[in-house]
Design an enzyme around this catalytic site. Sequence first.
Site, short mmCIF file in Angstrom:
data_model
loop_
_atom_site.label_atom_id
_atom_site.label_comp_id
_atom_site.label_asym_id
_atom_site.label_seq_id
_atom_site.Cartn_x
_atom_site.Cartn_y
_atom_site.Cartn_z
N LYS A 168 0.85 -1.19 0.00
CA LYS A 168 0.00 0.00 0.00
C LYS A 168 0.89 1.24 0.00
O LYS A 168 1.77 1.38 0.87
CB LYS A 168 -0.85 -0.03 1.27
C1 E4P Z 1 -8.23 1.74 3.60
O1 E4P Z 1 -7.43 0.96 3.13
C2 E4P Z 1 -8.01 2.50 4.84
O2 E4P Z 1 -7.31 1.71 5.75
C3 E4P Z 1 -9.27 2.90 5.53
O3 E4P Z 1 -10.43 2.56 4.83
C4 E4P Z 1 -9.25 4.27 6.14
O4 E4P Z 1 -10.48 4.56 6.70
P1 E4P Z 1 -10.73 5.66 7.82
O5 E4P Z 1 -11.12 6.92 7.14
O6 E4P Z 1 -11.86 5.08 8.62
O7 E4P Z 1 -9.47 5.79 8.62
#
Ligand code: E4P
Length: 219
Positions: free
Chosen positions: A84
């Site tokens: 990622k």
């Molecule tokens: C996606 O890969 C992220 O980890 C995640 O959806 C972030 O979400 P949040 O806005 O709840 O932190």
Amino acid sequence: MKLFIDSANLEEIKTAASWGILDGCTTNPTLAAKNGVTDFLSIAKQILSLVPGPVSLEVLSQDYAGMTREGIALAKLGKNAVVKLPTTIEGLKACRALTNKKISVNMTLVFSALQALLVAKAGATYVSPFVGRLDDAGHDGNEVVQEIIEIYDNYGFKTKILYASVRSPLHVKQAALMGCDIATCPFSVLEKLVQHPLTDTGLSKFLSDWKKSGLKPLV
Ligand code: E4P
């Protein structure tokens, strides 16, 4: 649509995996910190073995060389590891370098259709539009996802749309209606997807009628 769990909590991941509906997992440094993780590589290995599908593991470096180095190390942790990367210029460069090495990349922190266009051009396997955070800021996250779908359709990009920053079951339904490839959900949202008050009342009526009737158990 595939369902991923957005978590770095081993118990949550194990539980969701036991339901037979889990297709993958996404993690991020905030989720790791929330669960008191200090040795991320060791937790990552455990998640990779628990999840029957791709697991996104985020780099910490901000520069191309560091991201690429960390990405190669993360990819070596397991066949289902996905690297990622943040959607920045350095992230795009690292995305191209890693995808050239046949490493799957999930481009994260995507907030616009133009960013999604760039990550597809950089060869990303997944694009993660953060719908909940856009909604929180007074924008319409779903509108951005719809634009991404249209642009990817226009040009036949193969990058999979991973609906991220899910806040509610409604988000999951909207992702599925728009035809997203994946939605990644917090454990609390995954739990809610199966719940319906009519299921609960219907089930207790079945059980009380069965008890009244004196029907024998099936097996
Ligand atoms: C996606 O890969 C992220 O980890 C995640 O959806 C972030 O979400 P949040 O806005 O709840 O932190």
